[in-house]
Design an enzyme around this catalytic site. Structure first.
Site, PDB file in Angstrom:
ATOM      1  N   LYS A 185      -1.280  34.999 -24.518  1.00 49.58           N
ATOM      2  CA  LYS A 185      -0.868  36.394 -24.295  1.00 49.58           C
ATOM      3  C   LYS A 185      -2.006  37.162 -23.607  1.00 49.58           C
ATOM      4  CE  LYS A 185       3.135  35.571 -26.038  1.00 49.58           C
ATOM      5  NZ  LYS A 185       3.661  35.699 -27.379  1.00 49.58           N
TER       6      LYS A 185
HETATM    7  C1  LIG Z   1       4.693  35.209 -28.430  1.00 52.25           C
HETATM    8  C2  LIG Z   1       5.795  36.074 -28.842  1.00 52.25           C
HETATM    9  C3  LIG Z   1       6.045  36.386 -30.176  1.00 52.25           C
HETATM   10  C4  LIG Z   1       5.319  35.720 -31.310  1.00 52.25           C
HETATM   11  O1  LIG Z   1       3.957  35.876 -31.221  1.00 52.25           O
HETATM   12  P1  LIG Z   1       2.997  34.959 -32.124  1.00 52.25           P
HETATM   13  O2  LIG Z   1       1.725  35.734 -32.159  1.00 52.25           O
HETATM   14  O3  LIG Z   1       2.874  33.658 -31.391  1.00 52.25           O
HETATM   15  O4  LIG Z   1       3.623  34.788 -33.440  1.00 52.25           O
HETATM   16  C5  LIG Z   1       7.043  37.289 -30.478  1.00 52.25           C
HETATM   17  N1  LIG Z   1       7.781  37.852 -29.517  1.00 52.25           N
HETATM   18  C6  LIG Z   1       7.609  37.552 -28.215  1.00 52.25           C
HETATM   19  C7  LIG Z   1       8.445  38.228 -27.190  1.00 52.25           C
HETATM   20  C8  LIG Z   1       6.614  36.631 -27.843  1.00 52.25           C
HETATM   21  O5  LIG Z   1       6.451  36.309 -26.567  1.00 52.25           O
END
Ligand SMILES: *Cc1c(COP(=O)(O)O)cnc(C)c1O
Length: 376
Positions: A185
């Site tokens: 991310k």
């Molecule tokens: C990555 C993601 C999540 C979950 O995030 P984590 O930190 O990996 O649990 C939730 N919603 C969206 C849209 C994502 O891309």
């Protein structure tokens, strides 16, 4: 050299010195760096509360659990959501015993306000908005609908770290905003997330529920009073909280977020320019006026998506797909076929490589390869 979809980039020296502080102090768990990161995140976003967790999935799970209890929602009460998201978002609704009701998306790939409106019933309690790829879509219209119908708004901002809308971090309107700091991310750690409730009371409950329902965290126990061992357990909880070692990485990365996102926008505009001549064969994703997207993703739609994917792979370029229409999963099959735009996007979307190590030449290599395929 292969061109990958995502490669995280870290400020290694600063990450190591932040982590070193944890190791030297002998404090790697919750507290210390997690608290510092929460404070910095509140300053950065101007959101009133921030609680650091092990993932955005944990944040989403706590969000629905706490809102359901706090507002006395019943089992099977409805949450209007998008089928175009990572399954964490929709699983969180289901895990809380609520029912995901899928509305369709528009050409921003976010929820279409008119479809949200069309799905409101007397059992609707909330709307879950996902800022796909960092886009705000028509968020402001969805905020209005929620106000008009007295619905709570949950913002899954997993892709939106650093996204601004009319110059501000969006989310003050929402009941809760969730961020992901998973490795790929925009603000990479290893795995972690931030839960930002509007109400201080819900933030307090989250802090209990994220550690088995225990009503004093280790940090305050080690610093306060004689009865360090004496705590009460008020809720059934899970182990969802974050730790200082991973928060240390977040602290080292946060000062880079805005610059990193600016470079992502640069990459996106290079893609736009280079691919524009094929505009009759490529559908671009709309980023509305006023949205400064964090550009977690650069997506296009193309008729022979799978063919292009294979062709790029043959040329050592590895794109991705975000996402498969969630109603195509067995879990959510009860809503299959109800969101035609999402179903179409699911078959035609492609995410081109988007990360900070890409150069102008890399973008050019990818764009040329796409053009070659389209010319075949
Ligand atoms: C990555 C993601 C999540 C979950 O995030 P984590 O930190 O990996 O649990 C939730 N919603 C969206 C849209 C994502 O891309």
């Amino acid at each position: 050299m292969a061109i990958q979809l995502f490669v995280p980039t870290f400020d290694v020296d600063n990450c190591l010195s932040e982590i070193k502080e944890c190791l030297e102090k002998g404090w790697t768990g919750m507290g210390f760096k997690t608290v510092e990161f929460e404070e910095k995140w509140k300053q950065y976003t101007s959101l009133p509360n921030a609680y650091y967790l092990g993932s955005a999935t944990a944040a989403l799970n706590l969000s629905f659990d706490i809102l359901k209890e706090g507002y006395d929602w019943k089992d099977d009460d409805e949450v209007i959501t998008t089928p175009m998201t990572f399954i964490s978002s929709n699983h969180a609704i289901l895990l809380a015993g609520l029912k995901p009701i899928f509305a369709d998306i528009d050409d921003t790939l976010c929820l279409a306000p008119e479809s949200v409106r069309a799905h409101i019933t007397d059992k609707t309690r909330a709307v879950l908005f996902v800022g796909l790829g960092g886009n705000t879509g028509r968020y402001e219209e969805v905020v209005k609908i929620c106000e008009e119908h007295n619905l709570k708004l949950i913002l899954d901002a997993a892709h939106m770290a650093g996204t601004r809308l009319r110059g501000e971090i969006p989310g003050k309107e929402a009941e809760v905003v969730n961020y992901s700091f998973q490795a790929v991310k925009n603000l990479p750690t290893a795995d972690s997330g931030m839960l930002c409730f509007k109400e201080a009371e819900f933030d307090k409950i989250a802090r209990r529920k994220a550690w088995l329902g225990i009503n004093k965290d280790t940090y305050s126990r080690s610093t306060g009073g004689n009865y360090k061992w004496r705590y009460d357990v008020e809720y059934v909880g899970n182990k969802y909280h974050g730790n200082s070692v991973v928060a240390a990485i977040g602290l080292a990365q946060l000062p880079h977020l805005d610059m990193d996102n600016a470079y992502r926008r640069q990459l996106a505009s290079w893609y736009d320019q280079m691919l524009m001549p094929c505009g009759d064969k490529i559908k671009f994703i709309t980023v509305p006026e006023g949205c400064e997207s964090a550009r977690h993703l650069y997506q296009i739609m193309i008729s022979d998506r799978d063919g292009l994917m294979t062709y790029l792979n043959e040329h050592d370029i590895y794109p991705g797909v975000h996402y498969v229409d969630n109603t195509q999963y067995r879990m959510y099959a009860y809503a299959a076929g109800t969101c035609p735009n999402a179903a179409y996007a699911s078959d035609h979307l492609l995410s081109l490589p988007m990360h900070l190590r890409l150069t102008y030449e890399d973008v050019s290599t990818v764009a040329e390869c796409v053009k070659e395929f389209l010319a075949k």
